[in-house]
Design a protein around this motif. Structure first.
Motif, PDB file in Angstrom:
ATOM      1  N   THR A 274     -20.921  10.702 -12.338  1.00 17.30           N
ATOM      2  CA  THR A 274     -19.835  10.686 -13.549  1.00 17.30           C
ATOM      3  C   THR A 274     -18.750   9.555 -13.086  1.00 17.30           C
ATOM      4  N   ALA A 275     -18.346   9.226 -14.431  1.00 21.05           N
ATOM      5  CA  ALA A 275     -17.275   8.129 -14.029  1.00 21.05           C
ATOM      6  C   ALA A 275     -15.843   8.582 -13.729  1.00 21.05           C
ATOM      7  N   THR A 276     -15.832  10.023 -13.569  1.00 21.73           N
ATOM      8  CA  THR A 276     -14.511  10.395 -13.091  1.00 21.73           C
ATOM      9  C   THR A 276     -14.497  10.453 -11.489  1.00 21.73           C
ATOM     10  N   THR A 277     -13.199   9.856 -11.177  1.00 23.75           N
ATOM     11  CA  THR A 277     -12.914   9.640  -9.846  1.00 23.75           C
ATOM     12  C   THR A 277     -12.031  10.695  -9.419  1.00 23.75           C
ATOM     13  N   THR A 278     -12.265  11.245  -8.204  1.00 24.81           N
ATOM     14  CA  THR A 278     -11.440  12.436  -7.525  1.00 24.81           C
ATOM     15  C   THR A 278     -10.318  11.971  -7.320  1.00 24.81           C
ATOM     16  N   THR A 279      -9.232  12.885  -7.041  1.00 22.41           N
ATOM     17  CA  THR A 279      -7.941  12.512  -6.499  1.00 22.41           C
ATOM     18  C   THR A 279      -7.778  11.870  -5.128  1.00 22.41           C
ATOM     19  N   SER A 280      -8.759  12.420  -4.404  1.00 23.37           N
ATOM     20  CA  SER A 280      -8.881  12.004  -3.015  1.00 23.37           C
ATOM     21  C   SER A 280      -9.428  10.510  -2.888  1.00 23.37           C
ATOM     22  N   GLN A 281     -10.261  10.319  -3.662  1.00 23.19           N
ATOM     23  CA  GLN A 281     -11.028   8.880  -3.705  1.00 23.19           C
ATOM     24  C   GLN A 281     -10.004   7.736  -4.244  1.00 23.19           C
ATOM     25  N   LYS A 282      -9.234   8.275  -5.342  1.00 20.17           N
ATOM     26  CA  LYS A 282      -8.063   7.466  -5.916  1.00 20.17           C
ATOM     27  C   LYS A 282      -7.293   7.170  -4.824  1.00 20.17           C
ATOM     28  N   LEU A 283      -6.605   7.998  -3.780  1.00 23.91           N
ATOM     29  CA  LEU A 283      -5.827   7.894  -2.814  1.00 23.91           C
ATOM     30  C   LEU A 283      -6.357   6.949  -1.789  1.00 23.91           C
ATOM     31  N   GLU A 284      -7.674   7.235  -1.483  1.00 24.68           N
ATOM     32  CA  GLU A 284      -8.249   5.894  -0.591  1.00 24.68           C
ATOM     33  C   GLU A 284      -8.389   4.813  -0.983  1.00 24.68           C
ATOM     34  N   LEU A 285      -8.433   4.348  -2.276  1.00 26.17           N
ATOM     35  CA  LEU A 285      -8.429   3.114  -2.858  1.00 26.17           C
ATOM     36  C   LEU A 285      -7.163   2.565  -2.977  1.00 26.17           C
ATOM     37  N   ALA A 286      -6.066   3.469  -3.175  1.00 30.32           N
ATOM     38  CA  ALA A 286      -4.592   2.971  -3.304  1.00 30.32           C
ATOM     39  C   ALA A 286      -4.086   2.709  -1.847  1.00 30.32           C
ATOM     40  N   CYS A 287      -4.770   3.483  -0.893  1.00 31.47           N
ATOM     41  CA  CYS A 287      -4.138   3.195   0.576  1.00 31.47           C
ATOM     42  C   CYS A 287      -5.003   1.872   1.130  1.00 31.47           C
ATOM     43  N   ALA A 288      -6.105   1.579   0.597  1.00 31.00           N
ATOM     44  CA  ALA A 288      -6.851   0.513   0.980  1.00 31.00           C
ATOM     45  C   ALA A 288      -6.132  -0.740   0.590  1.00 31.00           C
ATOM     46  N   LEU A 289      -5.625  -0.625  -0.766  1.00 25.69           N
ATOM     47  CA  LEU A 289      -4.602  -1.706  -1.354  1.00 25.69           C
ATOM     48  C   LEU A 289      -3.456  -2.007  -0.406  1.00 25.69           C
ATOM     49  N   PHE A 290      -2.904  -1.036   0.004  1.00 18.76           N
ATOM     50  CA  PHE A 290      -1.724  -1.225   0.698  1.00 18.76           C
ATOM     51  C   PHE A 290      -1.660  -1.341   2.139  1.00 18.76           C
ATOM     52  N   GLY A 291      -3.178  -1.179   2.601  1.00 18.30           N
ATOM     53  CA  GLY A 291      -3.311  -1.322   4.080  1.00 18.30           C
ATOM     54  C   GLY A 291      -3.056  -0.028   4.853  1.00 18.30           C
ATOM     55  N   TYR A 292      -3.113   1.175   4.380  1.00 15.69           N
ATOM     56  CA  TYR A 292      -2.861   2.554   5.022  1.00 15.69           C
ATOM     57  C   TYR A 292      -4.124   3.222   5.127  1.00 15.69           C
ATOM     58  N   HIS A 293      -4.189   4.257   6.225  1.00 12.19           N
ATOM     59  CA  HIS A 293      -5.071   5.187   5.992  1.00 12.19           C
ATOM     60  C   HIS A 293      -4.720   6.496   5.654  1.00 12.19           C
ATOM     61  N   PRO A 294      -5.528   6.843   4.662  1.00 15.97           N
ATOM     62  CA  PRO A 294      -5.068   8.146   4.002  1.00 15.97           C
ATOM     63  C   PRO A 294      -4.325   9.259   4.817  1.00 15.97           C
ATOM     64  N   LYS A 295      -4.687   9.168   5.961  1.00 16.18           N
ATOM     65  CA  LYS A 295      -4.105  10.389   6.825  1.00 16.18           C
ATOM     66  C   LYS A 295      -3.005   9.835   7.595  1.00 16.18           C
ATOM     67  N   GLN A 296      -2.600   8.620   7.539  1.00 17.93           N
ATOM     68  CA  GLN A 296      -1.625   7.980   8.403  1.00 17.93           C
ATOM     69  C   GLN A 296      -0.638   7.202   7.357  1.00 17.93           C
ATOM     70  N   ILE A 297      -0.246   7.893   6.200  1.00 19.25           N
ATOM     71  CA  ILE A 297       0.526   7.168   5.193  1.00 19.25           C
ATOM     72  C   ILE A 297       2.228   7.452   5.760  1.00 19.25           C
ATOM     73  N   PRO A 298       2.933   6.427   5.772  1.00 21.30           N
ATOM     74  CA  PRO A 298       4.240   6.225   6.248  1.00 21.30           C
ATOM     75  C   PRO A 298       5.258   6.987   4.994  1.00 21.30           C
ATOM     76  N   ASP A 299       6.650   6.878   5.460  1.00 20.33           N
ATOM     77  CA  ASP A 299       7.402   7.735   4.588  1.00 20.33           C
ATOM     78  C   ASP A 299       7.640   6.651   3.238  1.00 20.33           C
ATOM     79  N   MET A 300       8.451   7.060   2.186  1.00 19.03           N
ATOM     80  CA  MET A 300       8.688   6.592   0.861  1.00 19.03           C
ATOM     81  C   MET A 300       9.398   5.259   1.223  1.00 19.03           C
ATOM     82  N   LYS A 301      10.090   5.146   2.140  1.00 21.01           N
ATOM     83  CA  LYS A 301      10.867   4.068   2.376  1.00 21.01           C
ATOM     84  C   LYS A 301       9.996   2.763   2.808  1.00 21.01           C
ATOM     85  N   GLN A 302       9.319   3.019   3.683  1.00 18.34           N
ATOM     86  CA  GLN A 302       8.245   2.057   4.187  1.00 18.34           C
ATOM     87  C   GLN A 302       7.091   1.707   2.951  1.00 18.34           C
TER      88      GLN A 302
END
Length: 341
Positions: A274-302
């Motif tokens: 299906t074309a629906t992307t789960t929340t975890s997949q969206k988080l992985e893509l967002a982290c990839a763009l920011f250069g983060y690992h989904p399990k190692q996201i820094p605080d909001m300030k960083q």
């Protein structure tokens, strides 16, 4: 995860092949500081790749920017010795100061030695730039002060160059247009003024010789100033070219990172019916763009600090595009929503 990455890098150290190099480079593009440092070492020693001091310095500096203390120490030493990059005491002192404030004993001793032998004597403005830059990694206000002082320093340097050019132009005009000699009054009587005429001729001859000497000296000074100006211009042009090359390399790395993101998106789309992307997949893509690992996201300030840095690359007014900026904003919302949970 960090232990697994480090262990895999140790294995790559002892068996470097074409696929291993590409794997290591992929990790380095993903902002893994240990992978970036290891890749710089490979370029430095010519292991599995052609030896390249400039590439070695680039990747080691990337690792230093991402917090690798060993890389930070090597970058400081490179700026002091001019290995792989032009020598720059101000940059070296910045990295040593960053290490010293974090309790790095060798950096503290190295700073003491530099100041003891007066080889690190920097003006107050340069010292302020160093401390603002150290604090900018943790405080947006310090980042703003660093940018303002950097712009002020550039304007002052430009004003000095313009003043020197005007001074050289004035000296050149004076040397090419000497003042006209005053005419001697007509002789009343040859017999009465013969002695005075001879003395006057000697005086004017002395003045003329002195004037020609001054003109010659001024011309030499002018030529010297022109050589200094040309040399400074050449150095600045070289630095500008190096900065442009650095920006070009960074854009290449970002482009490669973007390709990895697109590849990941394609894999996600092909694996889902299906074309629906789960929340975890969206988080992985967002982290990839920011250069983060989904399990190692820094605080909001960083996260917000990273968002400001990426905005300078993806904003439409800074050679980015609307689609890239929308993707960045959407990724920021996803990551912040995950952090607030």
């Amino acid at each position: 995860m960090k232990f697994t990455t480090t262990f895999s890098l140790l294995i790559l150290t002892f068996s470097v092949g074409a696929s291993d190099f590409e794997t290591l480079k992929s990790l380095a593009i993903g902002r893994d500081s240990q992978a970036q440092y290891q890749l710089g070492q490979m370029y430095q020693r010519g292991e599995g790749v052609e030896q390249d001091e400039a590439q070695a310095f680039y990747w080691i500096e990337q690792a230093a920017e991402n917090g690798n203390t060993q890389a930070q120490a090597e970058v400081a030493e490179a700026y002091l010795t001019g290995k792989g990059t032009p020598q720059d005491n101000e940059q070296a002192i910045y990295w040593l100061t960053l290490l010293a404030t974090n309790g790095h004993l060798s950096a503290q001793i190295r700073l003491g030695q530099l100041f003891e032998h007066q080889s690190a004597g920097l003006p107050a403005q340069s010292q302020a730039l160093i401390w603002y830059r150290v604090a900018a990694t943790k405080d947006p206000k310090a980042e703003q002060l660093y940018s303002q002082l950097l712009e002020k320093k550039f304007n002052q340097q430009r004003a000095r160059q313009i003043s020197q050019i005007k001074l050289l132009d004035n000296l050149l005009v004076q040397s090419e247009n000497p003042p006209a000699r005053e005419k001697l009054p007509p002789a009343v009587s040859a017999k009465e003024s013969s002695g005075a005429l001879v003395g006057s001729s000697l005086i004017w001859g002395s003045f003329l010789a002195l004037f020609l000497l001054i003109v010659a000296i001024l011309r030499q000074l002018l030529l010297k100033k022109q050589k200094i100006y040309q040399k400074n211009t050449s150095v600045q042009t070289q630095k500008l070219s190096e900065q442009q090359q650095t920006i070009k390399k960074q854009k290449q790395q970002l482009a490669a990172l973007f390709q990895e993101v697109k590849k990941l998106q394609h894999q996600v789309q092909s694996n889902k019916k299906t074309a629906t992307t789960t929340t975890s997949q969206k988080l992985e893509l967002a982290c990839a763009l920011f250069g983060y690992h989904p399990k190692q996201i820094p605080d909001m300030k960083q996260i917000k600090l990273r968002y400001k840095q990426l905005s300078k690359l993806y904003h439409p007014d800074l050679k980015g595009s609307d689609d890239e900026m929308k993707r960045l904003n959407q990724s920021l919302k996803i990551i912040l929503a995950h952090v607030k949970q």
